[in-house]
Design a protein around this motif. Structure first.
Motif, PDB file in Angstrom:
ATOM      1  N   VAL A 170      34.510  31.320  21.058  1.00 37.11           N
ATOM      2  CA  VAL A 170      33.600  32.447  21.203  1.00 37.11           C
ATOM      3  C   VAL A 170      32.407  31.910  22.177  1.00 37.11           C
ATOM      4  O   VAL A 170      31.868  32.773  22.831  1.00 37.11           O
ATOM      5  N   LYS A 171      31.775  30.770  22.003  1.00 37.96           N
ATOM      6  CA  LYS A 171      30.553  30.389  22.806  1.00 37.96           C
ATOM      7  C   LYS A 171      31.070  30.187  24.261  1.00 37.96           C
ATOM      8  O   LYS A 171      30.178  30.708  25.047  1.00 37.96           O
ATOM      9  N   ARG A 172      32.244  29.816  24.410  1.00 36.94           N
ATOM     10  CA  ARG A 172      32.616  29.581  25.812  1.00 36.94           C
ATOM     11  C   ARG A 172      32.789  31.010  26.560  1.00 36.94           C
ATOM     12  O   ARG A 172      32.638  31.162  27.465  1.00 36.94           O
ATOM     13  N   LEU A 173      33.259  32.041  25.446  1.00 33.68           N
ATOM     14  CA  LEU A 173      33.633  33.170  26.180  1.00 33.68           C
ATOM     15  C   LEU A 173      32.393  34.028  26.609  1.00 33.68           C
ATOM     16  O   LEU A 173      32.332  34.635  27.512  1.00 33.68           O
ATOM     17  N   ASN A 174      31.288  33.613  25.851  1.00 33.30           N
ATOM     18  CA  ASN A 174      29.892  34.145  26.005  1.00 33.30           C
ATOM     19  C   ASN A 174      29.013  33.549  27.200  1.00 33.30           C
ATOM     20  O   ASN A 174      27.955  33.847  27.612  1.00 33.30           O
ATOM     21  N   ALA A 175      29.766  32.400  27.348  1.00 31.47           N
ATOM     22  CA  ALA A 175      28.868  31.628  28.506  1.00 31.47           C
ATOM     23  C   ALA A 175      29.139  32.230  29.990  1.00 31.47           C
ATOM     24  O   ALA A 175      30.075  32.491  30.354  1.00 31.47           O
ATOM     25  N   PRO A 176      28.131  32.054  30.853  1.00 32.20           N
ATOM     26  CA  PRO A 176      27.940  32.606  32.282  1.00 32.20           C
ATOM     27  C   PRO A 176      29.083  32.035  32.881  1.00 32.20           C
ATOM     28  O   PRO A 176      29.311  30.588  33.211  1.00 32.20           O
ATOM     29  N   GLY A 177      29.904  32.780  33.474  1.00 34.28           N
ATOM     30  CA  GLY A 177      30.872  32.119  34.488  1.00 34.28           C
ATOM     31  C   GLY A 177      31.936  31.607  33.861  1.00 34.28           C
ATOM     32  O   GLY A 177      32.920  30.972  34.660  1.00 34.28           O
ATOM     33  N   ALA A 178      32.093  31.587  32.764  1.00 32.09           N
ATOM     34  CA  ALA A 178      33.143  30.911  31.975  1.00 32.09           C
ATOM     35  C   ALA A 178      34.402  31.808  31.973  1.00 32.09           C
ATOM     36  O   ALA A 178      34.494  33.019  32.150  1.00 32.09           O
ATOM     37  N   GLU A 179      35.778  31.068  32.018  1.00 34.56           N
ATOM     38  CA  GLU A 179      36.925  31.644  31.959  1.00 34.56           C
ATOM     39  C   GLU A 179      37.698  31.245  30.614  1.00 34.56           C
ATOM     40  O   GLU A 179      37.442  30.221  30.052  1.00 34.56           O
ATOM     41  N   PRO A 180      38.463  32.144  29.845  1.00 40.48           N
ATOM     42  CA  PRO A 180      38.554  33.377  30.313  1.00 40.48           C
ATOM     43  C   PRO A 180      37.607  34.404  29.874  1.00 40.48           C
ATOM     44  O   PRO A 180      36.913  33.931  28.965  1.00 40.48           O
ATOM     45  N   ARG A 181      37.542  35.792  30.290  1.00 39.70           N
ATOM     46  CA  ARG A 181      36.585  36.682  29.905  1.00 39.70           C
ATOM     47  C   ARG A 181      36.995  37.589  28.642  1.00 39.70           C
ATOM     48  O   ARG A 181      36.196  38.087  28.147  1.00 39.70           O
ATOM     49  N   GLU A 182      38.261  37.373  28.416  1.00 41.33           N
ATOM     50  CA  GLU A 182      38.690  38.119  27.454  1.00 41.33           C
ATOM     51  C   GLU A 182      38.763  37.306  26.137  1.00 41.33           C
ATOM     52  O   GLU A 182      39.397  36.403  26.257  1.00 41.33           O
ATOM     53  N   ASP A 183      38.713  38.278  24.996  1.00 37.46           N
ATOM     54  CA  ASP A 183      39.054  37.503  23.917  1.00 37.46           C
ATOM     55  C   ASP A 183      40.490  37.239  23.587  1.00 37.46           C
ATOM     56  O   ASP A 183      41.108  38.356  23.136  1.00 37.46           O
ATOM     57  N   LEU A 184      41.106  36.219  24.016  1.00 38.13           N
ATOM     58  CA  LEU A 184      42.613  36.314  23.702  1.00 38.13           C
ATOM     59  C   LEU A 184      43.156  36.345  22.475  1.00 38.13           C
ATOM     60  O   LEU A 184      44.289  36.873  22.127  1.00 38.13           O
ATOM     61  N   MET A 185      42.437  35.802  21.422  1.00 40.34           N
ATOM     62  CA  MET A 185      42.810  35.637  19.969  1.00 40.34           C
ATOM     63  C   MET A 185      42.743  37.182  19.555  1.00 40.34           C
ATOM     64  O   MET A 185      43.544  37.677  18.798  1.00 40.34           O
ATOM     65  N   ALA A 186      41.695  37.863  19.737  1.00 37.09           N
ATOM     66  CA  ALA A 186      41.727  39.346  19.176  1.00 37.09           C
ATOM     67  C   ALA A 186      42.799  40.029  20.020  1.00 37.09           C
ATOM     68  O   ALA A 186      43.400  40.947  19.383  1.00 37.09           O
ATOM     69  N   ALA A 187      42.989  39.930  21.249  1.00 34.15           N
ATOM     70  CA  ALA A 187      44.068  40.595  22.070  1.00 34.15           C
ATOM     71  C   ALA A 187      45.512  40.374  21.324  1.00 34.15           C
ATOM     72  O   ALA A 187      46.215  41.322  21.250  1.00 34.15           O
ATOM     73  N   MET A 188      45.702  39.042  20.988  1.00 39.46           N
ATOM     74  CA  MET A 188      46.928  38.954  20.302  1.00 39.46           C
ATOM     75  C   MET A 188      47.161  39.533  18.866  1.00 39.46           C
ATOM     76  O   MET A 188      48.286  40.078  18.488  1.00 39.46           O
ATOM     77  N   MET A 189      46.020  39.961  18.160  1.00 36.81           N
ATOM     78  CA  MET A 189      46.093  40.529  16.994  1.00 36.81           C
ATOM     79  C   MET A 189      46.265  42.037  17.050  1.00 36.81           C
ATOM     80  O   MET A 189      46.581  42.918  16.076  1.00 36.81           O
ATOM     81  N   GLN A 190      45.732  42.550  18.229  1.00 37.29           N
ATOM     82  CA  GLN A 190      45.935  44.052  18.359  1.00 37.29           C
ATOM     83  C   GLN A 190      47.027  44.764  18.210  1.00 37.29           C
ATOM     84  O   GLN A 190      46.990  45.987  17.293  1.00 37.29           O
TER      85      GLN A 190
END
Length: 424
Positions: A170-190
């Motif tokens: 989550v910290k890397r997700l919110n860091a400027p310029g970091a990849e990926p921009r999508e929460d991949l874990m939440a996406a797998m749960m959808q």
């Protein structure tokens, strides 16, 4: 209060919860243990009520099937782990993320396929627990808790690698310029969340709080709410063998490589047969809890070696002067509370290395690396544990450190208070 425990179907995941379940039952609360059918018999042997749900689980196949999962690789890759730390990578990528992919598959199950999440939700709505305490790898549990309005918390059986990884992601997700921009874990749960009519929330991954038996100095750094509880060893129940009625006439050493490991994952790195042969020349007694696979293609063992398929460590270790083991949490804790010096040959991919270092830091044991492992080296290390008094002193210090944390009886009123706070 009604309390539902949910666990992965393995002894290493059942045994740590048993003392807490006993404490709740002794305080008058109703307790149920839900899991796949595989662990039901071991649960009832512990004096607890099992709720077998869903299909039987093949944990080894689950790990293998997740090996080529590209989404899991992206998630772990985003953590930017130290490339030299293969142990942490293996733990996260193969053993922690495999259950996540198993319970949140890309393809939803067909109506004819039994799904654990549906069975657990149905049971929770029927029994209506007030609190769900869930194994950190048993991801359907918070969905079931939400479905019936129960409070829920993770109950750890080792270091909180998943909680640490989620916070880092989550910290890397919110860091400027970091990849990926999508929460991949939440996406797998959808897909599963949508099918159940639920929305994603962080507590579905890390609980509303976490019950943590990890000693403070061993705990991973996270900002999650942790409630401490003492690690209390439970290794199953059995009748006391007659040969354990009397004290050994020479130093007794236990050799064990873990029940769950030998059941689910092949482990041939330790030369068991050769080690038993070498022990024959020593003035010690060795009790080896091994199975037929580990003794394949060999004849009789030396006269000073006793082999047993399984014996609870709580019965054996009080008579031992040392133990040789793989570093699993249950074995490590049992040895620590028996105040027995430990020679640990840590496996890769979990807490094994951490337990080995922890015991060594207290002077309570030695670490034998698997790379280049030889029988002669193991024998020398065992003799050091037996001959040098400092290891017994270190074992006493390790015991004192673990004992400083409040026990399961003190945890019960805290669980009642937190349940009232979080139950909807």
């Amino acid at each position: 209060m009604r309390v539902l425990f949910t666990i992965m179907p393995a002894p290493a995941h059942l045994y740590p919860i048993v003392p807490i379940a006993w404490a709740l039952q002794s305080a008058g609360h109703e307790v149920r243990i839900a899991s796949h059918p595989d662990i039901a018999e071991a649960t009832t042997r512990a004096g607890l009520t099992a709720v077998p749900l869903g299909p039987e689980a093949d944990l080894a196949s689950s790990v293998r099937s997740a090996a080529d999962n590209a989404e899991l690789e992206r998630i772990v890759g985003a953590l930017a782990l130290d490339p030299a730390d293969r142990n942490l990578y293996t733990a996260l990528r193969h053993y922690l993320m495999a259950p996540f992919a198993h319970y949140y598959p890309a393809r939803l199950p067909a109506p004819s396929e039994p799904a654990m999440v549906d069975a657990l939700v149905d049971f929770a709505r029927s029994w209506r627990p007030d609190l769900v305490l869930w194994d950190p790898l048993f991801f359907p549990a918070p969905l079931a808790a939400r479905a019936c309005g129960a409070a829920h918390a993770r109950l750890l059986w080792g270091l909180d690698h998943f909680g640490w990884a989620r916070e880092r992601f989550v910290k890397r997700l919110n860091a400027p310029g970091a990849e990926p921009r999508e929460d991949l874990m939440a996406a797998m749960m959808q897909p599963t969340l949508q099918r159940l009519g639920q929305e994603f929330a962080e507590e579905l991954l890390v609980g509303q709080w976490t019950v943590d038996p990890t000693p403070p100095r061993l705990r991973l750094p996270t900002d999650l709410d942790h409630v401490p509880v003492r690690w209390v060893p439970y290794n199953g129940a059995a009748a006391l063998p007659g040969w354990l009625h009397e004290r050994p006439t020479r130093p007794r050493v236990c050799l064990t490589l873990g029940v769950s490991g030998r059941k689910f994952f092949a482990d041939d790195a330790v030369p068991v047969a050769e080690l038993l042969d070498a022990v024959g020349a020593l003035d010690i007694e060795m009790v080896a809890t091994v199975d037929g696979r580990q003794l394949a293609d060999r004849g009789a063992v030396p006269e000073n070696v006793r082999t047993v398929d399984y014996l609870p460590l709580s019965l054996l270790l009080p008579s031992c002067s040392a133990i040789v083991h793989h570093g699993g949490a249950g074995t490590f804790v049992a040895a620590a509370f028996a105040r027995v010096p430990q020679l640990i040959i840590p496996k890769e991919g979990g807490d094994f290395v951490d337990h080995a270092r922890y015991a060594a830091d207290f002077g309570a044991g030695l670490v034998a690396e698997r790379a280049g492992l030889t029988v002669s080296h193991l024998v020398k290390q065992v003799l050091r544990l037996l001959d040098e008094p400092s290891f017994a002193e270190g074992a006493n210090a390790l015991y004192a450190d673990l004992s400083a944390v409040p026990g399961p009886d003190a945890l019960v009123p805290e669980l009642v208070k937190l349940t009232e706070k979080h139950r909807s």
